[in-house]
Motif scaffolding. Sequence first.
Motif, short mmCIF file in Angstrom:
data_model
loop_
_atom_site.label_atom_id
_atom_site.label_comp_id
_atom_site.label_asym_id
_atom_site.label_seq_id
_atom_site.Cartn_x
_atom_site.Cartn_y
_atom_site.Cartn_z
N LEU A 25 -34.22 7.40 -14.83
CA LEU A 25 -35.05 7.49 -13.63
C LEU A 25 -34.34 8.20 -12.50
CD1 LEU A 25 -36.37 3.81 -13.62
CD2 LEU A 25 -37.49 5.84 -14.60
N SER A 26 -33.03 8.01 -12.43
CA SER A 26 -32.24 8.55 -11.34
C SER A 26 -30.80 8.67 -11.81
CB SER A 26 -32.31 7.61 -10.14
OG SER A 26 -31.58 8.10 -9.04
N ASN A 45 -33.74 12.21 -8.69
CA ASN A 45 -34.67 11.25 -9.26
C ASN A 45 -35.55 12.03 -10.22
OD1 ASN A 45 -33.66 9.21 -7.67
ND2 ASN A 45 -35.19 9.48 -6.07
N SER A 47 -38.70 12.52 -13.15
CA SER A 47 -39.95 12.04 -13.72
C SER A 47 -39.65 11.53 -15.12
CB SER A 47 -40.99 13.16 -13.74
OG SER A 47 -40.51 14.30 -14.39
N CYS A 72 -35.31 5.12 -6.37
CA CYS A 72 -35.22 5.96 -7.57
C CYS A 72 -36.54 6.60 -7.96
CB CYS A 72 -34.60 5.19 -8.74
SG CYS A 72 -35.70 4.08 -9.63
N ARG A 73 -37.63 6.20 -7.32
CA ARG A 73 -38.93 6.79 -7.64
C ARG A 73 -39.38 7.81 -6.58
NH1 ARG A 73 -39.82 7.66 -11.98
NH2 ARG A 73 -37.69 8.10 -11.53
N GLN A 76 -39.40 12.66 -7.12
CA GLN A 76 -39.08 12.90 -8.53
C GLN A 76 -39.09 14.39 -8.89
OE1 GLN A 76 -41.52 10.43 -11.12
NE2 GLN A 76 -41.60 8.85 -9.53
#
Length: 188
Positions: A25-26, A45, A47, A72-73, A76
Amino acid sequence: MARPEIYISTDIESDGPIPGPHSMLSFASAAFTADKTLHGTFTANLSTLPGAQGHPETMAWWATQPRAWAACRAGQQDPAVAMPAYRTWLESLPGRPVFVGYPAAFDFMFVYWYLIRFTGASPFSHSALDLKSYAMALLGTDFRSTVKRTMPRAWFGGSPHSHVALDDALEQGALFCAMLAARDQFLQ
């Protein structure tokens, strides 16, 4: 003359235990030389991978970390864009990159898989330096009893472990530099 080593303290956040079925995610890296000089950072970050799913246990843990999840979202990037940029950054550093992680087996597995999948090669080759193993060697302790709470307090700065990849990469990079300094004291 061989290029000097540069230590790439790296932390990743994922939605499961392995890459492929689950996504990174990151991730973030902080590039340090042994003298504690920070030569730069890289963070992204990502996708999620097509068809990948969050692991139920990992997602339950994320539910307890709303600040880190939000971090972390945000913003992206497609891994097909982020990973080539990361490889270019690694190759531009003033030294041969050495992956440093805690635990290296987990973080390196994701970074290596993503580098191979999205760039075709890894500037780290096939190796990573594990901070816990390094601490075990310095302290003369057993592996399972070598944990952060049993390491010398002088090795730690004031940075909290936030589960935000860049924060954690900087924290463990400073820890590694403190371990290098301790090694130098042991050798004197």
